[in-house]
Design an enzyme around this catalytic site. Structure first.
Site, PDB file in Angstrom:
ATOM      1  N   LYS A   1      -5.340  -3.517   7.402  1.00  0.00           N
ATOM      2  CA  LYS A   1      -6.388  -4.351   6.817  1.00  0.00           C
ATOM      3  C   LYS A   1      -7.668  -4.242   7.623  1.00  0.00           C
ATOM      4  CE  LYS A   1      -3.823  -8.196   5.260  1.00  0.00           C
ATOM      5  NZ  LYS A   1      -3.669  -9.598   5.263  1.00  0.00           N
TER       6      LYS A   1
ATOM      7  N   CYS B   1      -3.029  -6.650  22.780  1.00  0.00           N
ATOM      8  CA  CYS B   1      -1.802  -6.086  22.227  1.00  0.00           C
ATOM      9  C   CYS B   1      -1.941  -4.564  22.146  1.00  0.00           C
ATOM     10  CB  CYS B   1      -1.565  -6.663  20.835  1.00  0.00           C
ATOM     11  SG  CYS B   1      -0.411  -5.681  19.859  1.00  0.00           S
TER      12      CYS B   1
ATOM     13  N   HIS C   1       3.831   1.490   2.551  1.00  0.00           N
ATOM     14  CA  HIS C   1       5.071   0.795   2.157  1.00  0.00           C
ATOM     15  C   HIS C   1       5.782   1.581   1.062  1.00  0.00           C
ATOM     16  CE1 HIS C   1       2.256  -2.722   3.119  1.00  0.00           C
ATOM     17  NE2 HIS C   1       3.088  -2.668   4.145  1.00  0.00           N
TER      18      HIS C   1
ATOM     19  N   HIS D   1       0.849  -1.193   0.000  1.00  0.00           N
ATOM     20  CA  HIS D   1       0.000   0.000   0.000  1.00  0.00           C
ATOM     21  C   HIS D   1       0.886   1.245   0.000  1.00  0.00           C
ATOM     22  CE1 HIS D   1       0.830   0.457   4.244  1.00  0.00           C
ATOM     23  NE2 HIS D   1       0.198  -0.659   4.578  1.00  0.00           N
TER      24      HIS D   1
ATOM     25  N   CYS E   1       2.269  -8.794  15.740  1.00  0.00           N
ATOM     26  CA  CYS E   1       3.563  -8.135  15.966  1.00  0.00           C
ATOM     27  C   CYS E   1       4.715  -9.120  15.828  1.00  0.00           C
ATOM     28  CB  CYS E   1       3.678  -7.565  17.372  1.00  0.00           C
ATOM     29  SG  CYS E   1       2.583  -6.220  17.736  1.00  0.00           S
TER      30      CYS E   1
ATOM     31  N   CYS F   1       1.902 -11.665  20.722  1.00  0.00           N
ATOM     32  CA  CYS F   1       0.997 -11.129  19.696  1.00  0.00           C
ATOM     33  C   CYS F   1       1.488 -11.607  18.337  1.00  0.00           C
ATOM     34  CB  CYS F   1       0.947  -9.599  19.731  1.00  0.00           C
ATOM     35  SG  CYS F   1       0.079  -8.942  18.269  1.00  0.00           S
TER      36      CYS F   1
ATOM     37  N   HIS G   1      -2.183  -3.738  18.185  1.00  0.00           N
ATOM     38  CA  HIS G   1      -3.282  -4.282  17.394  1.00  0.00           C
ATOM     39  C   HIS G   1      -4.615  -4.368  18.125  1.00  0.00           C
ATOM     40  CE1 HIS G   1       0.322  -5.626  15.218  1.00  0.00           C
ATOM     41  NE2 HIS G   1      -0.433  -5.398  14.163  1.00  0.00           N
TER      42      HIS G   1
ATOM     43  N   LYS H   1      -3.450   4.930  11.055  1.00  0.00           N
ATOM     44  CA  LYS H   1      -2.496   4.142  10.295  1.00  0.00           C
ATOM     45  C   LYS H   1      -3.279   3.198   9.388  1.00  0.00           C
ATOM     46  CE  LYS H   1       1.689   1.462  10.646  1.00  0.00           C
ATOM     47  NZ  LYS H   1       2.072   0.091  10.929  1.00  0.00           N
TER      48      LYS H   1
HETATM   49  N1  MSP Z   1       8.861  -7.141   7.985  1.00  0.00           N
HETATM   50  C1  MSP Z   1       8.983  -6.091   8.923  1.00  0.00           C
HETATM   51  C2  MSP Z   1      10.259  -5.305   8.700  1.00  0.00           C
HETATM   52  C3  MSP Z   1      11.524  -6.093   8.743  1.00  0.00           C
HETATM   53  S1  MSP Z   1      12.908  -5.158   8.365  1.00  0.00           S
HETATM   54  C4  MSP Z   1      14.183  -6.143   8.760  1.00  0.00           C
HETATM   55  C5  MSP Z   1       7.795  -5.140   8.803  1.00  0.00           C
HETATM   56  N2  MSP Z   1       7.129  -5.171   7.656  1.00  0.00           N
HETATM   57  S2  MSP Z   1       5.837  -4.300   7.306  1.00  0.00           S
HETATM   58  O1  MSP Z   1       5.504  -4.650   5.962  1.00  0.00           O
HETATM   59  O2  MSP Z   1       4.830  -4.491   8.282  1.00  0.00           O
HETATM   60  O3  MSP Z   1       6.221  -2.805   7.410  1.00  0.00           O
HETATM   61  C6  MSP Z   1       7.447  -2.356   6.935  1.00  0.00           C
HETATM   62  C7  MSP Z   1       7.530  -0.875   6.821  1.00  0.00           C
HETATM   63  O4  MSP Z   1       6.521  -0.380   5.951  1.00  0.00           O
HETATM   64  C8  MSP Z   1       7.345   0.001   8.049  1.00  0.00           C
HETATM   65  O5  MSP Z   1       8.372   0.079   8.929  1.00  0.00           O
HETATM   66  C9  MSP Z   1       7.271   1.316   7.355  1.00  0.00           C
HETATM   67  O6  MSP Z   1       8.547   1.684   6.915  1.00  0.00           O
HETATM   68  C10 MSP Z   1       6.390   0.987   6.185  1.00  0.00           C
HETATM   69  N3  MSP Z   1       4.999   1.271   6.479  1.00  0.00           N
HETATM   70  C11 MSP Z   1       3.959   0.422   6.639  1.00  0.00           C
HETATM   71  N4  MSP Z   1       2.828   1.132   6.866  1.00  0.00           N
HETATM   72  C12 MSP Z   1       3.127   2.432   6.857  1.00  0.00           C
HETATM   73  C13 MSP Z   1       2.407   3.619   6.985  1.00  0.00           C
HETATM   74  N5  MSP Z   1       1.109   3.639   7.149  1.00  0.00           N
HETATM   75  N6  MSP Z   1       3.107   4.773   6.899  1.00  0.00           N
HETATM   76  C14 MSP Z   1       4.452   4.815   6.681  1.00  0.00           C
HETATM   77  N7  MSP Z   1       5.141   3.722   6.570  1.00  0.00           N
HETATM   78  C15 MSP Z   1       4.526   2.532   6.672  1.00  0.00           C
HETATM   79  O7  MSP Z   1       7.526  -4.417   9.736  1.00  0.00           O
END
Ligand code: MSP
Length: 502
Positions: free
Chosen positions: A298, A144, A21, A18, A129, A126, A147, A295
């Site tokens: 899903k 949690c 990311h 999304h 997490c 959790c 969550h 934030k």
């Molecule tokens: N897999 C772990 C990270 C491991 S790194 C060794 C993880 N993955 S994640 O897909 O849940 O999220 C990764 C990153 O996506 C977050 O740290 C952030 O950088 C980015 N984001 C996810 N949702 C976000 C927002 N709503 N806003 C900004 N960044 C976001 O955690």
């Protein structure tokens, strides 16, 4: 030549990509492109995090094996990154053999150094997490804190990493390298976590098999986070190519969201120390991209995918908005209206209009041949200041300020045209000088904006008659006034950024 190694977090494959990311990935991409532009040797890594209970369950829910499910989602990430012109040099998947090898080697080093041992463990876990919580951290004693879902009681024998023994070394590192974690508020948060007391952490599981086996005890797999973090070492040859690893480590710049600060700013440096490796050079922490103040998740059903915005804004409009409007650091609320407003103001009106004006007047008054710029002018001074400010802003990882500086040159050039009104004047030296300066300003803007506008910057370059790739210019010529040679055919094309009606 300086080396710049930049990473995004590796994304969990239980979720589709999304704009949250994409926010981190586009920022990393712009930084990588900037550093390539200034002549650094760049390695830009992104990828997917594919182990753990969360992924295993997401796969089961879809009737797939974890591997099939990971293959699919990982592929989606690749496709989405391609659709946003992400220029990563590598895409790592934690299920690759190279990553198993690196993880096992790094953990074996920490084990051999005496920092890992087996202990019984019972804790409140959790799954979302992938983390244990102390009872005091839970909401209403059972939910949690992130969550707001019930935690589960998990009992097993785990390998523990003796994190508590790294308190002093971590604090020493934080005080000797003050800029290692930015911004300052996040650095302080990390130091606070360390000062607050570190407990040893459980790093293995016997309850699941979807993970990297512990090399000295294959009944265990490493808990997903402790294989995930090691991806940053795997990709530059840890465990397979020591010379390559030496060359790139620790010149690494980790970009992370604030949700994963503890793992990156406390656990990761300690784990590296345990294995005899230097901690990372820089960890840049950013806030959340919020939708309607929340934030994206899903469960909140508020996820926006890049594909929802690309047809309207195009790749450049997409990238520009997130880089320019979402300051890197604090939380920011996504707003469609703000995105349209920014696109119309900066891209359609300012930059697009500048190119359209200049090319139209060059066609009418100069027979379509772009004149050379003057040797010195007010715009030359603006360009020099803009270059310096943009470079400094990219250096401190602030794309929004870098683009803000760059657009000063766009605005000043439009303003100079409005004063001179070359469209009303008779052809001649004065008109040539005004248009030559405007073309030179456009050339410099194309270079400076190229980390954000991957397509339009090349299109501007081409339309003003310049050969080759905007990104391939020798830095000195690209940066300094006077690089536009004049005598080139200028093309008047379709609007670069057609206005969007909200
Ligand atoms: N897999 C772990 C990270 C491991 S790194 C060794 C993880 N993955 S994640 O897909 O849940 O999220 C990764 C990153 O996506 C977050 O740290 C952030 O950088 C980015 N984001 C996810 N949702 C976000 C927002 N709503 N806003 C900004 N960044 C976001 O955690």
């Amino acid at each position: 030549m300086a080396r710049f190694y930049v990473t995004t977090p590796i994304y969990y494959v239980n979720d589709a990509p999304h704009i949250g990311h994409a926010y981190t990935t586009v920022t990393a991409d712009a930084l990588a492109r900037w550093h390539r532009l200034i002549g650094d040797e760049v390695f830009f890594l992104t990828g997917t995090d594919e182990h753990g209970l969360k992924v295993q369950r997401a796969a089961e829910a879809r009737g797939l094996t974890p591997r099939e499910h990971a293959d699919r989602t990982s592929q989606r990430y690749r496709e989405v990154w391609a659709s946003l012109d992400i220029s990563n040099d590598d895409f790592i998947r934690t299920t690759e053999p190279r990553h198993y090898q690196a993880t096992q080697e790094l953990m074996q080093a920490a084990y051999d150094n005496g920092w890992i041992e087996l202990r019984p463990y019972e804790g409140l876990y959790c799954v979302s997490c992938e983390a244990y919580y102390a009872e005091a951290e839970l909401v209403d004693g059972k939910l949690c804190p992130i969550h707001r879902t019930p935690v589960e009681l998990l009992k097993e024998e785990n390998y523990f990493f003796k994190l508590s023994q790294f308190t002093d070394r971590l604090l020493d590192w934080y005080s000797s390298v003050p800029g290692a974690v930015t911004p300052e508020s996040k650095r302080n948060e990390a130091v606070g976590l360390i000062r607050g007391g570190l407990r040893d952490i459980s790093i293995s599981r016997t309850s699941i098999s979807w993970g990297v086996p512990v090399p000295w005890d294959p009944d265990h797999v490493f808990y997903v986070w402790y294989d995930a973090l090691i991806n940053y070492a795997t990709a530059i040859g840890y465990g397979s190519d020591p010379a390559r690893f030496e060359a790139w480590w620790p010149a690494v710049h980790h970009l992370i969201g604030k949700d994963i600060l503890r793992f990156h700013c406390v656990y990761w440096p300690a784990l590296l120390m345990a294995a005899g490796i230097d901690p990372p050079q820089r960890i840049a922490v950013h806030g959340y991209l919020l939708v309607g103040g929340e934030k994206m998740s899903k469960t909140a059903l508020n996820q926006i995918a890049p594909a929802d915005l690309l047809p309207t804004f195009g790749v450049d409009g997409y990238r520009y908005h997130f880089l320019r409007d979402q300051a890197f650091g604090p939380d920011g609320d996504f707003s469609y209206e703000a995105m349209v407003a920014r696109y119309n103001a900066d891209l359609a009106n300012n930059l697009g209009n500048l190119l359209a004006r200049v090319s139209t007047v060059v066609e009418r008054k100069c027979d379509g041949i772009g004149p050379a710029p003057s040797a010195s002018s007010k715009l030359a001074d603006v360009a020099a200041a803009v270059w310096a400010d943009a470079a400094a802003a990219w250096e401190r990882m602030s794309p929004s300020e870098a683009l803000e500086a760059t657009w000063r040159l766009v605005r000043e050039t439009n303003a100079a045209l409005e004063v001179a009104e070359p469209w009303k004047a008779e052809p001649g030296d004065e008109v040539d000088a005004v248009l030559g300066d405007a073309l030179e300003a456009l050339r410099i803007v194309a270079v400076l904006a190229s980390p954000a506008l991957t397509r339009a910057s090349q299109e501007i370059w081409r339309r003003i008659g310049l050969p080759g790739q905007v990104t391939d210019q020798p830095l000195a010529a690209a940066a300094s006034w006077g690089g536009y040679p004049g005598g080139l055919a200028v093309e008047r094309g379709a609007p670069l950024f057609p206005r969007i009606n909200a």
